[in-house]
Design an enzyme around this catalytic site. Sequence first.
Site, PDB file in Angstrom:
ATOM      1  N   THR A 181      41.513 -17.243  -9.189  1.00  0.00           N
ATOM      2  CA  THR A 181      40.559 -17.427  -8.114  1.00  0.00           C
ATOM      3  C   THR A 181      39.292 -16.702  -8.508  1.00  0.00           C
ATOM      4  O   THR A 181      39.345 -15.724  -9.246  1.00  0.00           O
ATOM      5  CB  THR A 181      41.096 -16.786  -6.819  1.00  0.00           C
ATOM      6  OG1 THR A 181      42.418 -17.272  -6.563  1.00  0.00           O
ATOM      7  CG2 THR A 181      40.225 -17.087  -5.625  1.00  0.00           C
ATOM      8  N   THR A 231      43.108 -12.810  -4.628  1.00  0.00           N
ATOM      9  CA  THR A 231      43.519 -13.677  -5.729  1.00  0.00           C
ATOM     10  C   THR A 231      44.992 -13.465  -6.013  1.00  0.00           C
ATOM     11  O   THR A 231      45.501 -12.345  -5.895  1.00  0.00           O
ATOM     12  CB  THR A 231      42.694 -13.404  -7.003  1.00  0.00           C
ATOM     13  OG1 THR A 231      43.116 -14.295  -8.043  1.00  0.00           O
ATOM     14  CG2 THR A 231      42.865 -11.972  -7.499  1.00  0.00           C
TER      15      THR A 231
END
Length: 327
Positions: A181, A231
């Site tokens: 991410t 993330t």
Amino acid sequence: MSSDEEKQLRAGLFHATEQGYAVLAKGGSATDAVETAVQALEDNPLFNAGKGAVFNRDGVNQLEASIMNGNANSAGAATLLTTVKNPVSLARKVMESNFHVFLCGPGAEHYAKEQGLEIVDPSYFWTKHRWEQHERGYIHTADTPIEKCTGSSNSLSPTCTHVPISERNEPHDYSHLPMGTVGSVAVDVNGYLAAATSTGGMSNKWNGRIGDSPVIGAGTFADKAVAVSSTGAGEYFIRQGTARYISLRAQLLGESPRQASRAVIAEMKTTGGDGGVICIDPDGNPSMIFSSAGMYRAYCSTTTENVPVVGIFGDEVIAPGDIHIEI
């Protein structure tokens, strides 16, 4: 990871952080800064967002993003995107509509067009290294490849023949598949906070799978006390409500955002989840907490003499609050 790949990744993180910080240095808003930083990462094919997004199990790039302005308590998100060049900018347009918070699929892409955002052909997102990861994600025999593609390694529109999904063997273990991410958190001269997150999701995810990145309160959250971007394995972050959980611990238990982040990621680790968060508070105190072996991260402030510092591995400490949790 080769030394050359590492060098390129560090350069990409440095550039994105530099771009976002430049907005703040000119007196710009935290929201402008996080959007700018995430756009830079979305445009870099090395990162799993925008141009560098992974493929789903059907060989399609499906992107998603979210953004939140902590001072205004406003948020926007979009998911299941295949033609929007910079998903984070669509998330911001949704946020600023003051009507909806979350759009998906064709409706979201139609809205992006109406708002004048850059629309690209889906082939724009094709990259050779992500396609190879997609192919390696399935267990198959050498004489029955999953995809047969023609075209140069730099082709943006390879010709592919798909083996029917019904004839594919699912991976026995998804843990080796690329995830990742990109995200940014910032505080501006007014002490206002913002956070943004963008991703292509999990490689070979089921068509239509939505991760935590566009989910406000899971992958992204900002209020007047903390800004968070997450993330990792998205399903765990959604179940935990990670980003909002950090804020609530700070408010209700009196923990600092750093203490709250550490507790939340440690708790997730005990349930099997892996990943990390980046956070910042109104005083500019950063937190980069992760339980994975490493986490791409960078930080810039007056304490770094206005020059970004970058980290990748767990044994690097680039700023106070850069903590690798081992349980």
